[in-house]
Enzyme design. Structure first.
Site: not given
Ligand code: A3P
Length: 329
Positions: A68, A72, A127, A225, A296-297
């Site tokens: 998280k 991604t 991870h 991030y 939400k990102g």
């Molecule tokens: P939020 O839950 O705050 O929206 P991971 O990829 O490590 O599982 O982390 C997921 C988090 O990254 C989520 O945050 C997700 O919305 C965000 N995320 C996914 N794709 C993204 C992108 N292209 N740019 C920015 N944030 C992104």
């Protein structure tokens, strides 16, 4: 198909069965404590097998994150950087695949797939905390890209993701007929503050890679991030250089950097059909919608979920843990 022998697998499962365990998140499996971090047994099998048998190559690039913290996104950015000369934008694999389905994940796939390397892509996500990486990864000349996120947003993201894991939305799951009820935020927060989160304690994960980045600056790139959000183009160039795929002057003039930023943006990826409607599966244990990876990102969404007291408590934990490390919380 498992590529390690049944005896080896049996031995590894035996090790895992002796570990302290806690069903605190009431998720897919109880957490086990292994080498100081909490993890599901099905992932620990891959961690231990990789520690014993994985051989890193100097050309490997590991994408390391706590869950998280932007996994991604960093996968998408690095895939786009590495494949930019092979595909024009309309052909990118990112347009028709969830980034997680393009790469193999070290501890999910080691021992199960013949190779965790995807042909043509030097990228291997994991991870695993730095200290627990296979020795060959730490000893070889391979590169490591690490992304961390501000802790309150990371918790907020993890909590919301855990709701999507628990919800009926997750669909049929072979081992768990009844999806568990989602946990109250306060309870999840308490566990997180005790360090009980997937691959947690989160601060130890961050500190491990931070120290490695100080010791091996050319080999470990430590990113945040929030910095990526603030100036994605700058970090796309930095990443490309670090990985050994620098942009040429012509590419910069043609706007290739910005095209990668746009391709991998939250807005673009989350609006793709595959990421809106597809399903993520892993080993009959995890099954949930691809859209759970795109919530939400945003930076600072914690304000919509945590009380000021919770925020203060988490900030204090981070401050105490990171003191003297040179890393701001
Ligand atoms: P939020 O839950 O705050 O929206 P991971 O990829 O490590 O599982 O982390 C997921 C988090 O990254 C989520 O945050 C997700 O919305 C965000 N995320 C996914 N794709 C993204 C992108 N292209 N740019 C920015 N944030 C992104």
């Amino acid at each position: 198909t498992q590529v390690v022998s049944p005896e080896t697998l049996e031995r590894v499962r035996e090790i895992i069965s002796t570990l302290p365990s806690d069903n605190c998140w009431k998720h897919v499996q109880p957490f086990c404590l292994y080498q100081g971090f909490w993890c599901y047994p099905f992932l620990l099998e891959g961690v231990i097998l990789a520690q014993e048998f994985f051989k890193a190559e100097p050309s490997d690039i590991f994408l390391c994150t706590p869950p998280k913290h932007g996994t991604t996104w960093i996968k998408a950015l690095t895939i786009a950087i590495v494949t930019r000369t092979r595909f024009d934008r309309s052909m990118s694999p990112l347009l028709s695949n969830l980034p997680h389905d393009i790469l193999h994940h070290l501890e999910e796939d080691f021992g199960k797939k013949p190779d965790v390397r995807v042909p043509g892509l030097p990228l291997i996500p994991t991870h695993i905390p730095y200290d627990s990486l296979p020795k060959s990864v730490k000893d070889s000349d391979c590169k490591i890209v690490y992304v961390r996120r501000e802790i309150k947003d990371a918790f907020t993201s993890e909590y919301n993701f855990s709701i999507s894991l628990s919800s009926k939305d997750r669909g049929e799951c072979h081992d768990y007929d009844e999806p568990s009820e989602s946990m109250p935020l306060e309870e999840a927060f308490e566990l997180f503050c005790e360090g009980k989160s997937l691959y947690g304690p989160c601060w130890d994960h961050i500190l491990g890679y931070w120290k490695a980045s100080l010791e091996r600056p050319g080999r470990v790139l430590f990113l945040k991030y929030e910095d990526l959000k603030k100036d994605t183009a700058f970090y796309v160039k930095k990443l490309a250089e670090f990985m050994g795929y620098p942009f040429s002057m012509e590419e910069e003039q043609e706007g290739v950097v910005q095209k990668i930023v746009d391709l991998c943006s939250f807005e673009n990826l989350s609006s793709l059909e595959v990421n809106k409607t597809g399903t993520f599966h892993r080993q009959g244990l995890l099954r949930f919608p691809n859209k759970s990876f795109f919530r939400k990102g945003e930076v600072g969404d914690w304000k919509n979920h945590l009380t000021p007291e919770m925020a203060e408590r988490l900030d204090k934990i981070m401050k105490d843990k990171l003191i003297g490390s040179g890393l701001s919380f």
